[in-house]
Enzyme design. Structure first.
Site, PDB file in Angstrom:
ATOM      1  N   ILE A  18       0.836  -1.207   0.000  1.00 19.58           N
ATOM      2  CA  ILE A  18       0.000   0.000   0.000  1.00 19.58           C
ATOM      3  C   ILE A  18       0.871   1.258   0.000  1.00 19.58           C
ATOM      4  CG2 ILE A  18      -1.613   1.333   1.427  1.00 19.58           C
ATOM      5  CD1 ILE A  18      -2.715  -1.444   2.412  1.00 19.58           C
ATOM      6  N   ASP A  37      11.481   3.695   5.220  1.00 19.08           N
ATOM      7  CA  ASP A  37      11.202   2.256   5.340  1.00 19.08           C
ATOM      8  C   ASP A  37      12.399   1.568   5.991  1.00 19.08           C
ATOM      9  OD1 ASP A  37       8.930   0.397   3.727  1.00 19.08           O
ATOM     10  OD2 ASP A  37      10.720  -0.688   4.384  1.00 19.08           O
ATOM     11  N   SER A 132      -7.363   0.073   9.592  1.00 23.10           N
ATOM     12  CA  SER A 132      -7.801  -1.234   9.083  1.00 23.10           C
ATOM     13  C   SER A 132      -9.247  -1.460   9.472  1.00 23.10           C
ATOM     14  CB  SER A 132      -6.950  -2.355   9.697  1.00 23.10           C
ATOM     15  OG  SER A 132      -7.497  -3.626   9.400  1.00 23.10           O
ATOM     16  N   TYR A 145      -3.513  -7.408  16.654  1.00 20.09           N
ATOM     17  CA  TYR A 145      -3.527  -6.503  15.490  1.00 20.09           C
ATOM     18  C   TYR A 145      -4.708  -5.542  15.584  1.00 20.09           C
ATOM     19  CZ  TYR A 145      -3.629  -4.983  10.613  1.00 20.09           C
ATOM     20  OH  TYR A 145      -3.646  -4.231   9.470  1.00 20.09           O
ATOM     21  N   THR A 177      -9.182  -6.624   3.173  1.00 21.97           N
ATOM     22  CA  THR A 177      -8.001  -7.427   2.831  1.00 21.97           C
ATOM     23  C   THR A 177      -7.470  -6.974   1.475  1.00 21.97           C
ATOM     24  OG1 THR A 177      -8.928  -9.286   4.047  1.00 21.97           O
ATOM     25  CG2 THR A 177      -7.092  -9.754   2.573  1.00 21.97           C
ATOM     26  N   VAL A 178      -6.211  -6.560   1.475  1.00 21.55           N
ATOM     27  CA  VAL A 178      -5.597  -5.947   0.293  1.00 21.55           C
ATOM     28  C   VAL A 178      -4.558  -6.904  -0.282  1.00 21.55           C
ATOM     29  CG1 VAL A 178      -4.482  -3.865  -0.577  1.00 21.55           C
ATOM     30  CG2 VAL A 178      -5.874  -3.744   1.505  1.00 21.55           C
TER      31      VAL A 178
HETATM   32  N1  LIG Z   1      -2.644  -5.905   3.360  1.00 21.48           N
HETATM   33  C1  LIG Z   1      -3.800  -5.793   4.010  1.00 21.48           C
HETATM   34  O1  LIG Z   1      -4.729  -6.615   3.854  1.00 21.48           O
HETATM   35  C2  LIG Z   1      -4.030  -4.643   4.948  1.00 21.48           C
HETATM   36  C3  LIG Z   1      -5.339  -4.412   5.382  1.00 21.48           C
HETATM   37  C4  LIG Z   1      -5.595  -3.346   6.255  1.00 21.48           C
HETATM   38  C5  LIG Z   1      -4.529  -2.541   6.662  1.00 21.48           C
HETATM   39  N2  LIG Z   1      -3.260  -2.808   6.227  1.00 21.48           N
HETATM   40  C6  LIG Z   1      -2.206  -1.921   6.704  1.00 21.48           C
HETATM   41  O2  LIG Z   1      -1.538  -1.363   5.598  1.00 21.48           O
HETATM   42  C7  LIG Z   1      -0.204  -1.039   5.960  1.00 21.48           C
HETATM   43  C8  LIG Z   1       0.734  -1.560   4.889  1.00 21.48           C
HETATM   44  O3  LIG Z   1       0.502  -2.945   4.727  1.00 21.48           O
HETATM   45  P1  LIG Z   1       0.936  -3.739   3.401  1.00 21.48           P
HETATM   46  O4  LIG Z   1      -0.079  -4.815   3.225  1.00 21.48           O
HETATM   47  O5  LIG Z   1       1.226  -2.809   2.294  1.00 21.48           O
HETATM   48  O6  LIG Z   1       2.264  -4.435   3.968  1.00 21.48           O
HETATM   49  P2  LIG Z   1       3.704  -4.759   3.320  1.00 21.48           P
HETATM   50  O7  LIG Z   1       4.308  -5.762   4.242  1.00 21.48           O
HETATM   51  O8  LIG Z   1       3.581  -5.071   1.864  1.00 21.48           O
HETATM   52  O9  LIG Z   1       4.482  -3.361   3.474  1.00 21.48           O
HETATM   53  C9  LIG Z   1       4.779  -2.838   4.743  1.00 21.48           C
HETATM   54  C10 LIG Z   1       6.026  -1.962   4.638  1.00 21.48           C
HETATM   55  O10 LIG Z   1       6.267  -1.414   5.949  1.00 21.48           O
HETATM   56  C11 LIG Z   1       7.648  -1.532   6.225  1.00 21.48           C
HETATM   57  N3  LIG Z   1       7.867  -1.654   7.663  1.00 21.48           N
HETATM   58  C12 LIG Z   1       7.456  -2.661   8.490  1.00 21.48           C
HETATM   59  N4  LIG Z   1       7.893  -2.453   9.727  1.00 21.48           N
HETATM   60  C13 LIG Z   1       8.591  -1.288   9.713  1.00 21.48           C
HETATM   61  C14 LIG Z   1       9.298  -0.558  10.687  1.00 21.48           C
HETATM   62  N5  LIG Z   1       9.413  -1.007  11.949  1.00 21.48           N
HETATM   63  N6  LIG Z   1       9.890   0.612  10.331  1.00 21.48           N
HETATM   64  C15 LIG Z   1       9.822   1.058   9.056  1.00 21.48           C
HETATM   65  N7  LIG Z   1       9.180   0.390   8.063  1.00 21.48           N
HETATM   66  C16 LIG Z   1       8.573  -0.771   8.407  1.00 21.48           C
HETATM   67  C17 LIG Z   1       8.095  -2.806   5.503  1.00 21.48           C
HETATM   68  O11 LIG Z   1       9.513  -2.826   5.280  1.00 21.48           O
HETATM   69  C18 LIG Z   1       7.269  -2.730   4.215  1.00 21.48           C
HETATM   70  O12 LIG Z   1       7.972  -2.014   3.194  1.00 21.48           O
HETATM   71  C19 LIG Z   1       0.004  -1.613   7.367  1.00 21.48           C
HETATM   72  O13 LIG Z   1      -0.129  -0.575   8.321  1.00 21.48           O
HETATM   73  C20 LIG Z   1      -1.128  -2.606   7.513  1.00 21.48           C
HETATM   74  O14 LIG Z   1      -1.502  -2.789   8.859  1.00 21.48           O
HETATM   75  C21 LIG Z   1      -2.982  -3.828   5.379  1.00 21.48           C
END
Ligand SMILES: NC(=O)c1ccc[n+]([C@@H]2O[C@H](COP(=O)([O-])OP(=O)(O)OC[C@H]3O[C@@H](n4cnc5c(N)ncnc54)[C@H](O)[C@@H]3O)[C@@H](O)[C@H]2O)c1
Length: 251
Positions: A18, A37, A132, A145, A177-178
């Site tokens: 995202i 990141d 979320s 979570y 869910t993404v």
């Molecule tokens: N994928 C889903 O279904 C979904 C749904 C609702 C919310 N979200 C939220 O979206 C956000 C992004 O999720 P995503 O699915 O793109 O995940 P992803 O794992 O593809 O990307 C997450 C990014 O965050 C970085 N990251 C993680 N911990 C870190 C830290 N301590 N310091 C700096 N960077 C850090 C990772 O290196 C990664 O580049 C999150 O906050 C997640 O909770 C995701």
């Protein structure tokens, strides 16, 4: 000329999923964009990458200061970095609780604290938090979570109230869910990945997963100066999962 022309944005967790889609969309719409990141090695121009762990206050302050210096200021902060956790309230030990809350809640606090002095100088300051559906619906096996995202929702409202008179808007998106690398990892770990994916798709009334680009579009909407009257809101991007109650399809 587009709505983000001349604006400067920082996206945490912008190297994947995202965050990456958001950073690329903001740049395509005219913003100069910095990505903070854990691992920004894959971040490509015109995006600028900065390495920092959001659990490390000194590293966050350093990365935000460097990004602001390179961009010449800051107008938009997207607090998106986050990690997951599975299980009921019994299933994670204290260390895991501290770790997830440290990243998902205090991480947002640290980047916001570092960014606010710069955002106050912007004529179009906006913060968008990636929350979320887990903040607003009871999902099984997501106790920790959900607690972290419930805090993000409450913080969004509190921050919106605290900073509205300083000209800083604060909103969040609530994705379902993404289809990101994160969910890919979850599916890979399932006993039957195809069945797990089908179950996740069926849970959303649209019958499919949300795309990272769709969440990025919602984040850009809230971050845009065109949304200058919108603050303290949570925008669902969940294929109707939170708000709709469909009858089962007749077999
Ligand atoms: N994928 C889903 O279904 C979904 C749904 C609702 C919310 N979200 C939220 O979206 C956000 C992004 O999720 P995503 O699915 O793109 O995940 P992803 O794992 O593809 O990307 C997450 C990014 O965050 C970085 N990251 C993680 N911990 C870190 C830290 N301590 N310091 C700096 N960077 C850090 C990772 O290196 C990664 O580049 C999150 O906050 C997640 O909770 C995701």
């Amino acid at each position: 000329m587009t709505d983000f022309t001349g604006l400067r944005a920082l996206v945490t967790g912008g190297a994947s999923g995202i965050g990456r889609a958001t950073a690329e969309l903001l740049a395509a719409r005219g913003a100069q964009v910095a990505v903070l990141d854990l691992d920004p090695s894959g971040v490509r121009k015109p995006l600028r990458g900065y390495a920092a762990d959001v659990t490390d206050d000194t590293a966050v302050r350093g990365a935000v200061a460097a990004a602001v210096a390179d961009l010449g200021g800051l107008d938009v902060l997207v607090n998106n970095a986050g990690i997951g956790a599975q299980g009921t309230v019994e299933d994670n030990d204290d260390d895991r609780w501290h770790t997830v809350l440290d990243v998902n809640v205090l991480g947002l606090v640290r980047t916001t604290r570092a960014a606010l002095p710069h955002l106050r100088s912007s004529a179009h300051a906006a913060i968008v938090n990636t929350c979320s559906i887990a903040a607003t619906a009871g999902l099984p096996q997501r106790a920790l979570y959900s607690a972290s995202k419930g805090a993000v929702l409450s913080l969004t409202l509190a921050m919106a109230a605290d900073h509205v008179r300083e000209g800083v808007r604060v909103n969040c998106v609530n994705p379902g869910t993404v289809d990101t690398p994160w969910v890919g990892r979850l599916l890979d770990a399932a006993d039957d990945p195809a069945a797990e994916r089908a179950a996740l798709e069926a849970r959303q009334p649209t019958g499919r997963l949300v795309s990272a680009d769709e969440v990025a579009g919602a984040i850009a909407y809230l971050a845009s100066p065109l949304s200058g009257a919108t603050t303290g809101t949570a925008l669902a991007v969940d294929g109707g999962m939170q708000g709709l109650r469909l009858r089962p399809v007749a077999q």
